[in-house]
Design a protein around this motif. Structure first.
Motif, PDB file in Angstrom:
ATOM      1  N   GLY A   1       0.793  -1.221   0.000  1.00  0.00           N
ATOM      2  CA  GLY A   1       0.000   0.000   0.000  1.00  0.00           C
ATOM      3  C   GLY A   1       0.820   1.264   0.000  1.00  0.00           C
ATOM      4  N   ALA A   2       1.978   1.250  -0.684  1.00  0.00           N
ATOM      5  CA  ALA A   2       2.876   2.404  -0.660  1.00  0.00           C
ATOM      6  C   ALA A   2       3.488   2.630  -2.039  1.00  0.00           C
ATOM      7  N   PRO A   3       3.761   3.895  -2.396  1.00  0.00           N
ATOM      8  CA  PRO A   3       4.533   4.148  -3.613  1.00  0.00           C
ATOM      9  C   PRO A   3       5.919   3.521  -3.502  1.00  0.00           C
ATOM     10  N   VAL A   4       6.511   3.181  -4.633  1.00  0.00           N
ATOM     11  CA  VAL A   4       7.834   2.566  -4.629  1.00  0.00           C
ATOM     12  C   VAL A   4       8.850   3.467  -3.942  1.00  0.00           C
ATOM     13  N   TYR A   5       8.747   4.794  -4.141  1.00  0.00           N
ATOM     14  CA  TYR A   5       9.758   5.663  -3.542  1.00  0.00           C
ATOM     15  C   TYR A   5       9.751   5.579  -2.018  1.00  0.00           C
ATOM     16  N   GLU A   6       8.621   5.247  -1.419  1.00  0.00           N
ATOM     17  CA  GLU A   6       8.602   5.055   0.027  1.00  0.00           C
ATOM     18  C   GLU A   6       9.430   3.825   0.415  1.00  0.00           C
ATOM     19  N   LEU A   7       9.449   2.819  -0.456  1.00  0.00           N
ATOM     20  CA  LEU A   7      10.224   1.608  -0.182  1.00  0.00           C
ATOM     21  C   LEU A   7      11.710   1.804  -0.467  1.00  0.00           C
ATOM     22  N   LEU A   8      12.049   2.882  -1.168  1.00  0.00           N
ATOM     23  CA  LEU A   8      13.445   3.205  -1.458  1.00  0.00           C
ATOM     24  C   LEU A   8      14.035   4.167  -0.430  1.00  0.00           C
ATOM     25  N   GLY A   9      13.284   4.442   0.627  1.00  0.00           N
ATOM     26  CA  GLY A   9      13.786   5.328   1.670  1.00  0.00           C
ATOM     27  C   GLY A   9      12.980   6.581   1.866  1.00  0.00           C
ATOM     28  N   GLY A  10      11.923   6.748   1.061  1.00  0.00           N
ATOM     29  CA  GLY A  10      11.090   7.935   1.191  1.00  0.00           C
ATOM     30  C   GLY A  10      11.538   9.042   0.264  1.00  0.00           C
ATOM     31  N   PRO A  11      10.660  10.024   0.060  1.00  0.00           N
ATOM     32  CA  PRO A  11      10.976  11.073  -0.911  1.00  0.00           C
ATOM     33  C   PRO A  11      12.073  12.012  -0.443  1.00  0.00           C
ATOM     34  N   ALA A  12      12.956  12.372  -1.370  1.00  0.00           N
ATOM     35  CA  ALA A  12      13.976  13.384  -1.116  1.00  0.00           C
ATOM     36  C   ALA A  12      13.548  14.734  -1.679  1.00  0.00           C
ATOM     37  N   ARG A  13      12.361  14.778  -2.305  1.00  0.00           N
ATOM     38  CA  ARG A  13      11.830  16.014  -2.883  1.00  0.00           C
ATOM     39  C   ARG A  13      10.312  15.890  -2.968  1.00  0.00           C
ATOM     40  N   ASP A  14       9.644  17.006  -3.222  1.00  0.00           N
ATOM     41  CA  ASP A  14       8.187  17.013  -3.294  1.00  0.00           C
ATOM     42  C   ASP A  14       7.661  16.897  -4.722  1.00  0.00           C
ATOM     43  N   ARG A  15       8.487  17.215  -5.693  1.00  0.00           N
ATOM     44  CA  ARG A  15       8.100  17.135  -7.104  1.00  0.00           C
ATOM     45  C   ARG A  15       9.359  16.963  -7.927  1.00  0.00           C
ATOM     46  N   VAL A  16       9.190  16.600  -9.176  1.00  0.00           N
ATOM     47  CA  VAL A  16      10.315  16.304 -10.066  1.00  0.00           C
ATOM     48  C   VAL A  16      10.245  17.234 -11.270  1.00  0.00           C
ATOM     49  N   ARG A  17      11.352  17.894 -11.544  1.00  0.00           N
ATOM     50  CA  ARG A  17      11.410  18.763 -12.724  1.00  0.00           C
ATOM     51  C   ARG A  17      11.486  17.902 -13.991  1.00  0.00           C
ATOM     52  N   VAL A  18      10.830  18.360 -15.056  1.00  0.00           N
ATOM     53  CA  VAL A  18      10.825  17.632 -16.322  1.00  0.00           C
ATOM     54  C   VAL A  18      11.240  18.583 -17.441  1.00  0.00           C
ATOM     55  N   TYR A  19      11.736  17.997 -18.528  1.00  0.00           N
ATOM     56  CA  TYR A  19      12.006  18.821 -19.704  1.00  0.00           C
ATOM     57  C   TYR A  19      11.213  18.319 -20.897  1.00  0.00           C
ATOM     58  N   GLN A  20      11.083  19.197 -21.880  1.00  0.00           N
ATOM     59  CA  GLN A  20      10.260  18.939 -23.056  1.00  0.00           C
ATOM     60  C   GLN A  20      11.130  18.953 -24.314  1.00  0.00           C
ATOM     61  N   TRP A  21      10.925  17.959 -25.156  1.00  0.00           N
ATOM     62  CA  TRP A  21      11.625  17.891 -26.438  1.00  0.00           C
ATOM     63  C   TRP A  21      11.096  18.939 -27.408  1.00  0.00           C
ATOM     64  N   ILE A  22      11.993  19.492 -28.229  1.00  0.00           N
ATOM     65  CA  ILE A  22      11.609  20.330 -29.360  1.00  0.00           C
ATOM     66  C   ILE A  22      12.414  19.883 -30.578  1.00  0.00           C
ATOM     67  N   GLY A  23      11.886  20.180 -31.760  1.00  0.00           N
ATOM     68  CA  GLY A  23      12.579  19.791 -32.987  1.00  0.00           C
ATOM     69  C   GLY A  23      12.455  18.309 -33.239  1.00  0.00           C
ATOM     70  N   GLY A  24      13.077  17.856 -34.302  1.00  0.00           N
ATOM     71  CA  GLY A  24      13.011  16.447 -34.662  1.00  0.00           C
ATOM     72  C   GLY A  24      14.385  15.847 -34.805  1.00  0.00           C
ATOM     73  N   ASP A  25      14.454  14.720 -35.521  1.00  0.00           N
ATOM     74  CA  ASP A  25      15.746  14.083 -35.746  1.00  0.00           C
ATOM     75  C   ASP A  25      16.693  14.993 -36.499  1.00  0.00           C
ATOM     76  N   ARG A  26      16.165  15.682 -37.493  1.00  0.00           N
ATOM     77  CA  ARG A  26      16.935  16.705 -38.201  1.00  0.00           C
ATOM     78  C   ARG A  26      16.327  18.046 -37.785  1.00  0.00           C
ATOM     79  N   PRO A  27      16.842  18.646 -36.737  1.00  0.00           N
ATOM     80  CA  PRO A  27      16.136  19.746 -36.073  1.00  0.00           C
ATOM     81  C   PRO A  27      15.960  20.970 -36.964  1.00  0.00           C
ATOM     82  N   ASP A  28      14.747  21.536 -36.931  1.00  0.00           N
ATOM     83  CA  ASP A  28      14.473  22.802 -37.598  1.00  0.00           C
ATOM     84  C   ASP A  28      13.305  23.477 -36.883  1.00  0.00           C
ATOM     85  N   ASP A  29      13.096  24.742 -37.171  1.00  0.00           N
ATOM     86  CA  ASP A  29      12.025  25.542 -36.565  1.00  0.00           C
ATOM     87  C   ASP A  29      12.043  25.449 -35.039  1.00  0.00           C
TER      88      ASP A  29
END
Length: 381
Positions: A100-128
């Motif tokens: 009945g617990a998130p996996v991170y609780e089984l890994l020692g509990g959270p070291a942060r309250d949220r996780v920063r994410v990044y977003q992809w732009i462009g493609g394999d041959r990047p343009d625009d």
């Protein structure tokens, strides 16, 4: 409680999902896949279950990891480690649901309250990329990533370098200095070109330079790192803590990017993250994949004190037919706000897979393109 059944599902755009069922009806999900080699990994997963895991206690995760890895004379590599990764994710999902617990609780509990994410732009041959960058920042992202170049010759022209600089400059101009911009060399750049590019791009302050050379050339990283103050990132094609030993000992890498669906799953990447912490190296897991892989990453990120940022595949250029949220019963678990995702509160991986959507999906046949230079020789993709 015993493992009684498993199923594998191919799903677009290029993913493989694993469902594991136990004798008390608990279900765990994993995502064991090598993009473009899903059927090969499927066979490896079947071998792990049919030869060993069926009938076993699913809660003995470390013991099962050791047996899956060390129980074969030939070890490591993308296929076996991706198969182990998906199984490992599913076992952690089961264990979290049982307790009945998130996996991170089984890994020692959270070291942060949220996780920063990044977003992809462009493609394999990047343009625009300038306009795309502004659009994603307006949507709330504070970090972006783009490919640095299309295919390059081993020693390419000054114009090829200038074009890479112009693309990054356009993004920097569009988003200003408050937004981080990761630049992915994608292993398609040779050592001499990498040395030129890292120096040329530095004035535009990349967040990091990713995979400046292929991992088989990691011995060149100190020479490349000496050409720039930009952080060096690598690791998406490295599959175990033993693969990472060299780069830690070199001291030339600042960010490691193991993939939770390729590098042995939650168990192994959690260990790699701890090794990295000892060398003052940040963690930014690679994840251009589906929702189970992303959920697994977030669980490790939550508990790892050196987690920096998380890749995620929403709107990535590979996702032409289906996207990361399409296979979730509740997509809101991955709602991004101000460039962050909150820690999931549900047990296990914290997601509910929409099994009907998985079962109804068409089996994809995705393979990465084979690029060629102007003389007809094979180029790195």
């Amino acid at each position: 409680m015993r493992i009684t059944d498993y199923e594998l599902f191919h799903a677009p755009p290029r993913w493989l999902f694993l469902k594991v069922t136990t004798s008390d009806g608990t279900v765990g999900w994993g995502e064991p896949v090598v993009e473009g080699r899903a059927r090969t990994v499927e066979t490896a997963v079947e071998e792990l279950f049919d030869n060993y895991l069926l009938g076993e206690d699913p809660t003995r995760i470390e013991d099962h990891w050791q047996a899956m890895y060390r129980g074969g004379f030939y070890r490591g590599g993308p296929i076996l480690m991706s198969a182990i990764a998906g199984v490992d994710q599913a076992l952690w999902d089961i264990k979290g649901k049982q307790l009945g617990a998130p996996v991170y609780e089984l890994l020692g509990g959270p070291a942060r309250d949220r996780v920063r994410v990044y977003q992809w732009i462009g493609g394999d041959r990047p343009d625009d990329v300038g306009d795309a960058a502004a659009e994603k920042v307006d949507a709330g992202f504070t970090a972006l990533k783009m490919n640095a170049t299309p295919e390059l010759e081993r020693v390419d022209s000054p114009r090829a370098v200038d074009e890479a600089v112009e693309r990054l400059a356009a993004v920097r101009e569009a988003v200003g200095d408050d937004v981080d911009i990761g630049v992915d060399f994608h292993g398609r750049v040779s050592k001499p070109m990498a040395k030129r590019l890292v120096a040329a791009l530095e004035p535009y302050d990349p967040f990091f330079v990713e995979e400046p050379v292929l991992p088989e050339h990691n011995d060149a990283l100190p020479e490349i790192a000496a050409k720039t103050t930009t952080p060096i990132a690598t690791g998406e094609r490295m599959f175990s803590r033993w693969d990472f030993k060299e780069v830690f000992e070199q001291g030339s890498v600042d960010v490691i990017q193991p993939d939770l669906s390729h590098a042995g799953g939650i168990t192994e990447v959690n260990k790699i993250a701890s090794m990295a912490e000892a060398y003052d190296v940040a963690l930014a897991p690679h994840c251009p994949l589906g929702p189970v892989a992303l959920a697994s990453c977030v669980q490790v990120d939550a508990a790892a004190p050196n987690a920096l940022i998380q890749e995620q595949s929403l709107d990535i250029h590979y996702n032409e037919s289906s996207d990361v949220l399409d296979y979730l019963a509740d997509p809101s678990v991955f709602e991004y706000e101000d460039g962050y995702v909150d820690l999931p509160e549900g047990p296990g991986l914290g997601i509910e897979v929409d099994e009907a959507a998985v079962r109804d999906s068409d089996e994809p046949d995705w393979h990465n393109p084979v690029w060629r230079h102007g003389d007809g020789s094979v180029a790195e993709w």
